[in-house]
Scaffold this active site. Structure first.
Site, short mmCIF file in Angstrom:
data_model
loop_
_atom_site.label_atom_id
_atom_site.label_comp_id
_atom_site.label_asym_id
_atom_site.label_seq_id
_atom_site.Cartn_x
_atom_site.Cartn_y
_atom_site.Cartn_z
N GLU A 281 0.21 -1.16 0.10
CA GLU A 281 0.02 0.05 0.40
C GLU A 281 0.34 1.17 0.04
O GLU A 281 0.75 2.12 1.04
CB GLU A 281 -1.44 -0.12 0.94
CG GLU A 281 -1.98 -0.86 1.57
CD GLU A 281 -2.80 -1.61 2.91
OE1 GLU A 281 -2.34 -0.59 3.22
OE2 GLU A 281 -3.47 -1.41 2.72
N CYS A 350 -0.78 33.04 11.92
CA CYS A 350 -0.49 33.57 13.10
C CYS A 350 0.12 32.51 14.62
O CYS A 350 0.12 32.60 15.52
CB CYS A 350 -1.28 34.25 13.71
SG CYS A 350 -2.89 32.92 14.08
N1 LLP Z 1 -1.02 2.06 4.38
C1 LLP Z 1 -1.95 2.17 5.47
C2 LLP Z 1 -2.75 1.24 6.40
C3 LLP Z 1 -1.68 3.72 6.28
O1 LLP Z 1 -1.91 3.55 7.37
C4 LLP Z 1 -0.73 4.01 5.61
C5 LLP Z 1 -0.13 5.70 6.04
C6 LLP Z 1 -0.40 3.74 4.07
C7 LLP Z 1 -1.04 2.56 3.78
C8 LLP Z 1 0.58 4.51 3.90
O2 LLP Z 1 2.13 4.71 3.47
P1 LLP Z 1 3.35 5.61 2.77
O3 LLP Z 1 3.47 4.68 2.06
O4 LLP Z 1 2.89 6.37 2.50
O5 LLP Z 1 4.42 5.46 3.79
N2 LLP Z 1 1.42 12.41 7.46
C9 LLP Z 1 2.42 11.77 7.54
C10 LLP Z 1 1.88 10.43 7.42
C11 LLP Z 1 1.01 9.08 7.82
C12 LLP Z 1 1.16 7.83 7.49
C13 LLP Z 1 -0.43 7.51 7.73
N3 LLP Z 1 -0.57 6.33 6.82
C14 LLP Z 1 3.59 12.74 7.02
O6 LLP Z 1 2.67 13.54 6.11
O7 LLP Z 1 4.69 12.23 7.14
#
Ligand code: LLP
Length: 426
Positions: A281, A350
């Site tokens: 994913e 702010c």
């Molecule tokens: N699958 C699930 C169940 C997830 O919760 C997430 C991300 C992904 C896949 C994808 O993960 P990735 O490949 O993008 O690492 N807002 C944070 C990142 C939060 C990730 C949440 N879950 C940031 O800006 O670093």
């Protein structure tokens, strides 16, 4: 023309993305402006597919849920990890087939479970409580929904604590030692059919050994679940592959991710005599480096530091404020000029934390310059808000010198759109 970072180039001292001069884009569409390179998304997705030729790639819609991007990925054969009814709706609208959608989430509403049942997508069940609710909702609809359980494997991904999701103390999933009995119970319930298993240990992971550890733990469980007589159709290992935000940083590639997972997955499934589909994913890797945020300099101030005040704030890119994350900053209209001074780039909000880049050596910055914040494609626009009465900005998709608006700029009307003043206050 020379390459600055990944797919970004410099021509006539201007930053160029997929053949488009960023200064012309800023003039034409205004700032702040998110600009995404379409080809880079396709390249990143292809790299994942190549590294995992037998797996299904479910793009994590939360990273960047713009319809045009979901559509491009649907056309590439991607599935989707969705975490809300909104993401489910948009993934289906973009043409991602329902058989390739996994509805994740640690706290789904009954309405969301109802929608999962109606649309017939698979659900990653996060608790026994949810298992019972889903079973009841599905029975009322006369349907049987395929489910996985989200496992909490208790693996440290060695990343920022706010994005570590597979630690024992995190809110996600069922503790590994309770998972087998959850499958036993689920197989006796109507309306649900346990046919997969799911985990996700965190995000922005730069060391692949936790992926191997998680695969071992998941395969231990797969073995025990198989012994129960449950035939698993899929094993979803989530994602979390990091990207190099800093120029000097090295990050693992999808191939490294595959090397951390596939040998264990293949050996253990072979030993068990089963052939479940592997699912990944990825979110950040697919879109993170494809997008820049263009922001115009409103003011330059010499104080304790040299502050550059820009027109984007953390309402548009919250990552530096929320995770102290690093985004490379380029003065887009002076992209090839020598750095001369140290600047701190701050937004107009702010709050002291509204800072995109601290103490960066840049060419001399003046009012009107355009600054590009790089690698803003993942968790950039998707985490945006209207804080401080700021309408969200536009998004543009570029490909080989062609630009298309994929999301219009919000205006004041969007700030007040759904609001009402009660009659008694008039
Ligand atoms: N699958 C699930 C169940 C997830 O919760 C997430 C991300 C992904 C896949 C994808 O993960 P990735 O490949 O993008 O690492 N807002 C944070 C990142 C939060 C990730 C949440 N879950 C940031 O800006 O670093």
């Amino acid at each position: 023309m020379f390459t600055l970072k990944n797919h970004l180039e410099i021509r006539d001292n201007h930053l160029v993305i997929s053949g488009m001069d960023t200064i012309e884009l800023a003039e034409k569409y205004g700032t702040p402006l998110y600009v995404t390179n379409e080809s880079r998304i396709i390249d990143n997705f292809s790299a994942y597919r190549k590294a995992f030729p037998d797996a299904d790639i479910y793009y994590a819609a939360k990273a960047n849920g713009s319809l045009a991007i979901l559509r491009m990925l649907a056309r590439q054969g991607a599935g989707a990890d969705v975490f809300s009814y909104g993401e489910l709706y948009m993934a289906l609208l973009a043409g991602i087939p329902r058989e390739k959608i996994l509805f994740n989430g640690n706290s789904k509403t009954d309405f969301e479970l109802q929608k999962a049942v109606e649309t017939g997508v698979r659900v990653s069940v996060d608790s026994r409580d949810e298992m019972h609710t889903l079973s009841e909702i599905a029975q009322i609809s006369g349907k049987t929904i395929e489910i996985a359980f989200r496992v909490n494997p208790d693996v440290s991904p060695r990343t920022h604590p706010k994005i570590s999701t597979g630690l024992k103390t995190s809110k996600f999933g069922i503790p590994a030692d309770e998972v087998v009995s959850a499958y036993r119970e689920a197989s006796g319930l109507s309306g649900i059919s346990p046919c997969g298993i799911h985990c996700h240990i965190g995000s922005q992971i730069l060391d692949t050994s936790p992926f191997t550890e998680a695969t071992h733990k998941m395969m231990d469980l797969v073995g025990k679940i198989t012994e129960l007589g449950i035939k698993l159709k899929f094993v979803d290992m989530g994602s979390g592959l990091g990207i190099p935000y800093k120029k000097e940083e090295t990050a693992p590639t999808p191939r490294d991710h595959a090397d951390a997972i596939l040998p264990v997955f293949k050996e253990r499934t072979k030993a068990l005599g089963i052939s479940p589909k592997l699912i990944l994913e990825p979110g950040r890797y697919i879109v993170g480096d494809t997008t820049i945020l263009l922001t115009r300099v409103n003011t330059v101030k010499k104080a304790a530091k040299n502050f550059v005040g820009v027109d984007a704030g953390f309402n548009l890119l919250v990552r530096p404020t929320m995770y102290d994350s690093y985004h490379y900053a380029v003065v887009a209209n002076k992209a090839g000029s020598e750095p001369e001074e140290t600047y701190t780039i701050a937004g107009p909000i702010c709050e002291t934390g509204d800072v995109f880049a601290k103490d960066r050596m840049l060419p001399r910055v003046e009012k009107g310059d355009i600054i590009a914040l790089l690698d803003a494609g993942a968790y950039g626009f998707s985490m945006s808000s209207q804080y401080n009465g700021r309408p969200r900005c536009a998004e543009v998709l570029v490909k080989d010198g062609i630009a298309d608006i994929i999301r219009g700029r919000e205006d004041i009307g969007d700030l007040i759109g759904k609001q009402k003043i009660p009659e008694r206050l008039m």
